[in-house]
Design a protein around this motif. Structure first.
Motif, PDB file in Angstrom:
ATOM      1  N   GLU A   1      15.056   9.895   3.730  1.00 51.22           N
ATOM      2  CA  GLU A   1      14.397  11.136   4.155  1.00 51.22           C
ATOM      3  C   GLU A   1      13.808  11.907   2.976  1.00 51.22           C
ATOM      4  O   GLU A   1      13.041  12.852   3.177  1.00 51.22           O
ATOM      5  N   THR A   2      14.159  11.528   1.755  1.00 47.43           N
ATOM      6  CA  THR A   2      13.686  12.275   0.585  1.00 47.43           C
ATOM      7  C   THR A   2      12.308  11.811   0.116  1.00 47.43           C
ATOM      8  O   THR A   2      11.679  12.506  -0.691  1.00 47.43           O
ATOM      9  N   TYR A   3      11.850  10.639   0.609  1.00 43.83           N
ATOM     10  CA  TYR A   3      10.592  10.105   0.089  1.00 43.83           C
ATOM     11  C   TYR A   3       9.390  10.782   0.747  1.00 43.83           C
ATOM     12  O   TYR A   3       9.324  10.928   1.974  1.00 43.83           O
ATOM     13  N   THR A   4       8.414  11.174  -0.066  1.00 46.35           N
ATOM     14  CA  THR A   4       7.166  11.760   0.424  1.00 46.35           C
ATOM     15  C   THR A   4       6.025  10.793   0.151  1.00 46.35           C
ATOM     16  O   THR A   4       5.728  10.494  -1.016  1.00 46.35           O
TER      17      THR A   4
ATOM     18  N   ASP B   1       3.822  -0.770  -6.492  1.00 45.90           N
ATOM     19  CA  ASP B   1       2.478  -0.922  -7.060  1.00 45.90           C
ATOM     20  C   ASP B   1       1.737   0.402  -7.210  1.00 45.90           C
ATOM     21  O   ASP B   1       0.546   0.417  -7.522  1.00 45.90           O
ATOM     22  N   GLY B   2       2.435   1.506  -6.979  1.00 46.51           N
ATOM     23  CA  GLY B   2       1.812   2.808  -7.123  1.00 46.51           C
ATOM     24  C   GLY B   2       0.907   3.192  -5.970  1.00 46.51           C
ATOM     25  O   GLY B   2       0.291   4.260  -5.986  1.00 46.51           O
ATOM     26  N   ILE B   3       0.846   2.338  -4.949  1.00 51.79           N
ATOM     27  CA  ILE B   3       0.001   2.618  -3.784  1.00 51.79           C
ATOM     28  C   ILE B   3       0.857   2.807  -2.532  1.00 51.79           C
ATOM     29  O   ILE B   3       0.735   3.797  -1.819  1.00 51.79           O
ATOM     30  N   VAL B   4       1.734   1.830  -2.291  1.00 48.42           N
ATOM     31  CA  VAL B   4       2.598   1.861  -1.115  1.00 48.42           C
ATOM     32  C   VAL B   4       4.030   1.555  -1.545  1.00 48.42           C
ATOM     33  O   VAL B   4       4.298   0.518  -2.156  1.00 48.42           O
ATOM     34  N   GLU B   5       4.936   2.457  -1.214  1.00 50.95           N
ATOM     35  CA  GLU B   5       6.344   2.322  -1.583  1.00 50.95           C
ATOM     36  C   GLU B   5       7.048   1.321  -0.662  1.00 50.95           C
ATOM     37  O   GLU B   5       6.912   1.378   0.569  1.00 50.95           O
ATOM     38  N   PRO B   6       7.808   0.388  -1.220  1.00 53.63           N
ATOM     39  CA  PRO B   6       8.553  -0.553  -0.377  1.00 53.63           C
ATOM     40  C   PRO B   6       9.617   0.127   0.476  1.00 53.63           C
ATOM     41  O   PRO B   6      10.215   1.126   0.075  1.00 53.63           O
ATOM     42  N   HIS B   7       9.845  -0.425   1.652  1.00 50.43           N
ATOM     43  CA  HIS B   7      10.903   0.034   2.551  1.00 50.43           C
ATOM     44  C   HIS B   7      12.287  -0.152   1.902  1.00 50.43           C
ATOM     45  O   HIS B   7      12.443  -0.965   0.983  1.00 50.43           O
ATOM     46  N   PRO B   8      13.297   0.538   2.411  1.00 48.72           N
ATOM     47  CA  PRO B   8      14.648   0.420   1.857  1.00 48.72           C
ATOM     48  C   PRO B   8      15.187  -1.008   1.708  1.00 48.72           C
ATOM     49  O   PRO B   8      15.800  -1.314   0.674  1.00 48.72           O
ATOM     50  N   PRO B   9      14.977  -1.927   2.667  1.00 50.25           N
ATOM     51  CA  PRO B   9      15.497  -3.288   2.440  1.00 50.25           C
ATOM     52  C   PRO B   9      14.853  -3.984   1.243  1.00 50.25           C
ATOM     53  O   PRO B   9      15.517  -4.746   0.538  1.00 50.25           O
TER      54      PRO B   9
ATOM     55  N   LYS C   1       1.311  -4.022  12.138  1.00 48.26           N
ATOM     56  CA  LYS C   1       1.638  -2.945  11.197  1.00 48.26           C
ATOM     57  C   LYS C   1       1.497  -3.366   9.740  1.00 48.26           C
ATOM     58  O   LYS C   1       1.953  -2.676   8.848  1.00 48.26           O
ATOM     59  N   TYR C   2       0.867  -4.512   9.504  1.00 49.70           N
ATOM     60  CA  TYR C   2       0.677  -4.985   8.123  1.00 49.70           C
ATOM     61  C   TYR C   2      -0.589  -4.324   7.577  1.00 49.70           C
ATOM     62  O   TYR C   2      -1.697  -4.735   7.881  1.00 49.70           O
ATOM     63  N   THR C   3      -0.401  -3.291   6.777  1.00 46.91           N
ATOM     64  CA  THR C   3      -1.543  -2.488   6.348  1.00 46.91           C
ATOM     65  C   THR C   3      -1.838  -2.570   4.854  1.00 46.91           C
ATOM     66  O   THR C   3      -2.809  -1.981   4.384  1.00 46.91           O
ATOM     67  N   HIS C   4      -1.009  -3.301   4.094  1.00 48.01           N
ATOM     68  CA  HIS C   4      -1.169  -3.273   2.634  1.00 48.01           C
ATOM     69  C   HIS C   4      -0.832  -4.634   2.038  1.00 48.01           C
ATOM     70  O   HIS C   4       0.320  -5.063   2.048  1.00 48.01           O
ATOM     71  N   LEU C   5      -1.867  -5.294   1.482  1.00 52.14           N
ATOM     72  CA  LEU C   5      -1.707  -6.654   0.965  1.00 52.14           C
ATOM     73  C   LEU C   5      -1.770  -6.738  -0.558  1.00 52.14           C
ATOM     74  O   LEU C   5      -1.800  -7.825  -1.122  1.00 52.14           O
ATOM     75  N   ALA C   6      -1.775  -5.583  -1.236  1.00 57.18           N
ATOM     76  CA  ALA C   6      -1.993  -5.616  -2.689  1.00 57.18           C
ATOM     77  C   ALA C   6      -0.904  -6.370  -3.433  1.00 57.18           C
ATOM     78  O   ALA C   6      -1.165  -6.958  -4.494  1.00 57.18           O
ATOM     79  N   TYR C   7       0.326  -6.365  -2.920  1.00 57.66           N
ATOM     80  CA  TYR C   7       1.409  -7.047  -3.645  1.00 57.66           C
ATOM     81  C   TYR C   7       1.138  -8.537  -3.801  1.00 57.66           C
ATOM     82  O   TYR C   7       1.578  -9.152  -4.775  1.00 57.66           O
ATOM     83  N   THR C   8       0.430  -9.136  -2.858  1.00 56.10           N
ATOM     84  CA  THR C   8       0.101 -10.557  -2.996  1.00 56.10           C
ATOM     85  C   THR C   8      -1.332 -10.772  -3.464  1.00 56.10           C
ATOM     86  O   THR C   8      -1.600 -11.661  -4.272  1.00 56.10           O
TER      87      THR C   8
ATOM     88  N   VAL D   1      -2.117   5.317   3.761  1.00 51.78           N
ATOM     89  CA  VAL D   1      -1.597   3.964   3.976  1.00 51.78           C
ATOM     90  C   VAL D   1      -0.098   3.934   3.713  1.00 51.78           C
ATOM     91  O   VAL D   1       0.675   3.324   4.462  1.00 51.78           O
ATOM     92  N   ASP D   2       0.309   4.626   2.670  1.00 55.36           N
ATOM     93  CA  ASP D   2       1.733   4.729   2.346  1.00 55.36           C
ATOM     94  C   ASP D   2       2.485   5.406   3.486  1.00 55.36           C
ATOM     95  O   ASP D   2       3.578   4.980   3.879  1.00 55.36           O
ATOM     96  N   ARG D   3       1.881   6.447   4.036  1.00 56.92           N
ATOM     97  CA  ARG D   3       2.520   7.162   5.150  1.00 56.92           C
ATOM     98  C   ARG D   3       2.678   6.256   6.372  1.00 56.92           C
ATOM     99  O   ARG D   3       3.730   6.212   7.004  1.00 56.92           O
ATOM    100  N   ALA D   4       1.603   5.525   6.711  1.00 58.02           N
ATOM    101  CA  ALA D   4       1.660   4.642   7.878  1.00 58.02           C
ATOM    102  C   ALA D   4       2.751   3.586   7.700  1.00 58.02           C
ATOM    103  O   ALA D   4       3.499   3.274   8.631  1.00 58.02           O
TER     104      ALA D   4
END
Length: 573
Positions: free
Chosen positions: A515-518, A351-359, A481-488, A523-526
């Motif tokens: 390790e390559t993701y910045t 969503d351009g705000i928080v990148e999804p985890h690898p799974p 650790k649920y910090t971002h609800l924009a996807y829903t 919020v994305d960092r957390a």
């Protein structure tokens, strides 16, 4: 001035827990050793919970909603047999992963006996749900049963009502509709205090964990429903969704759900948080162990014509032709037919705000590959800012300054749970003119999104049928650790229809840390730094399939084809 309470809230909660456990028959209660063993398990689904069940019970509860109803109608199983099997499984599920706020097995078994007798005498079922046990999120009222909605102050009544002439007399419209269709109601499931959090924790029974991985949350706010189903204590339940509350738990627990547009089904006489906020309404939805279960529930409830009793419901009957038309575009494996137009699906990778985890990345890629392999069209989806939609929607949820929440807390003196203290401290409500300005901004968001959707017809002139999105930037989340609800939440602001399907599970051997993701913001960092392959291992990964307003039949049909294509892609050649 401090309010004095005749009974401390802790004592009221403890008494409620004792009373709930006392409703479980003695022969279904687990020993202290068994309870201790359960706390040591990472995964309590499947083989673990089945050690406490007889083979004939397992045979019943591993069967999904539609075949169960068919078996009961045909006389292959009795409603009593099926009801007792689910009551026992729900009782075990609650003991090993406290997921129930209300137990009324005695009412359920009596109801099942009456249904069996009706079928025997009349030779026909009461309705399309005849004999099927259905669980309810603890917002829906059943006569004679508490509705606490996670508030200690509601214990002994419902909706905070303590007048003995009114307590337990209210019955939600959905309750009446399910009973009219022949359902057996047997329990009500846990919710988080306030309902407004993607976890399930309250001061009555504590936290409900994820049955697949007890490091993680089952999601919320319909978390008790999803946890119960992951343990096969129910195949079909009713929840609600104002920010993801039927979709998040379904994805986190590896099952299915349907979130309709709010005015499609009745919310009449159901409990809710801040019910006066109806600019962006909470919607009633279904959670099930199968898509067929969601379809059965929608079709059955709409057959009662809910708009006749609830003026908030739009008069749209179940549209079988829409559902059938979608299914006609592919075969049973989800593969597009040569003589039909394939599906055209958008895919929102992030969503351009928080990148999804690898799974989640891998799960999305699996769905995309399966859709393309099945011959359908896929286009990248880059809509107007989800950040704007999130900000507006979140403002509406907090518009009353948490007044409604604190009024209910004052009934018992219980505190806010820790995860809510940063968001729900009492403050001034939003002024009227600011509220109206937010309404205008929300409408502008809806229009911009609709315009974008229309613009994606592209060179082929084919409208996008639906969009595939993550549910969250993580699989079942670490509690707190649920910090971002924009996807829903963006889907709620748009009032779109959505279905959830399970895809895979997090795998520490495959889903290593990137390790390559910045990270692009704090919020994305957390979120990114919370990912640990070991902790998340085994967590279910699901996706939501989103269609436009009042397209419930369409989104169910698309979800069925996408799920079939996914299963076909995963099956050995």
């Amino acid at each position: 001035m401090m309010t004095e309470y005749p009974i401390p809230w802790e004592a009221r909660a403890a008494k409620k827990r004792e009373d709930t456990l006392a409703k479980i028959p003695a022969e279904w209660r687990l020993s202290p050793a068994d309870l201790e063993l359960a706390t040591k398990q990472r995964d309590i689904t499947g083989p673990f919970i089945e050690r406490f069940l007889e083979p004939e019970v397992i045979d019943v509860v591993k069967t999904d909603s539609v075949p169960l109803v068919n078996d009961i109608r045909a006389g292959k199983r009795s409603a009593v047999e099926v009801t007792k099997a689910f009551c026992k499984t729900a009782a075990i599920a609650h003991q090993i992963n406290n997921c129930l706020l209300e137990i009324f097995f005695d009412i359920a078994i009596k109801r099942a006996e009456e249904l069996d007798e009706y079928l025997r005498v009349n030779g026909k079922p009461v309705g399309p749900l005849h004999g099927l046990p259905i669980s309810l999120k603890d917002q829906f009222h059943v006569k004679g049963v508490d509705t606490t909605m996670g508030y200690v102050g509601w214990i002994g009544g419902n909706m905070g009502i303590t007048d003995p002439t009114k307590t337990h007399q209210i019955e939600s419209q959905i309750t009446k509709e399910l009973l009219a269709c022949g359902a057996v109601l047997f329990c009500k499931t846990s919710v988080p205090q306030t309902l407004l959090i993607g976890d399930t924790y309250n001061n009555i029974i504590g936290r409900t964990l994820n049955p697949h991985n007890n490091n993680l949350s089952c999601g919320g706010s319909s978390g008790g429903e999803a946890a119960l189903m992951a343990l096969r204590g129910s195949t079909l339940g009713v929840g609600t969704d104002i920010g993801g509350s039927v979709r998040i738990p379904a994805a986190f627990c590896g099952i299915f759900s349907l979130k309709p547009t709010p005015e499609r089904l009745s919310y009449r006489d159901a409990a809710n948080t801040n019910p006066g906020q109806n600019t962006y309404r909470s919607t009633l939805g279904f959670i099930s162990t199968s898509l067929d279960g969601c379809e059965l529930a929608l079709k059955s409830v709409l057959s009662t014509r809910p708009w006749l009793q609830d003026p908030a419901v739009v008069p749209i009957p179940y549209r079988q032709d829409v559902f059938d038309n979608v299914l006609s575009r592919a075969d049973t494996s989800g593969r597009a037919k040569a003589d039909h137009r394939p599906l055209k699906l958008g895919i929102l990778w992030n969503d351009g705000i928080v990148e999804p985890h690898p799974p989640i990345r891998r799960g999305m890629a699996m769905v995309a590959e399966a859709v393309k392999k099945a011959g359908h069209k896929l286009v990248d989806w880059n809509p107007p800012s989800h950040a704007t939609a999130l900000k507006i929607h979140h403002s509406f949820l907090l518009a009353d300054g948490a007044r409604d929440v604190h009024d209910h807390l004052l009934l018992s003196g219980e505190p806010l749970i820790a995860d809510l203290q940063a968001y729900f401290n009492l403050r001034d409500p939003i002024p009227l003119l600011e509220y109206q300005a937010l309404t205008v901004q929300g409408l502008a968001c809806e229009q911009a999104y609709s315009d974008y959707w229309n613009s994606m017809s592209g060179d082929d002139g084919q409208e996008v049928d639906a969009v595939i999105m993550p549910i969250a930037p993580h699989a079942a989340v670490i509690p707190g650790k649920y910090t971002h609800l924009a996807y829903t939440e963006v889907v709620n602001l748009l009032n779109y229809s959505a279905a959830v399907i399970p895809v895979t599970k997090a795998d520490k051997g495959v889903d290593g840390v990137d390790e390559t993701y910045t990270p692009v913001n704090e919020v994305d960092r957390a979120n990114w730094e919370s990912y640990d392959p070991e902790i998340y291992h085994g967590a279910p990964v699901g996706v939501q399939i989103v269609a436009r307003k009042f397209e419930e039949e369409k989104v169910l049909g698309i979800a069925k084809l996408v799920h079939a294509a996914l299963k076909n892609a995963q099956s050995p050649a």
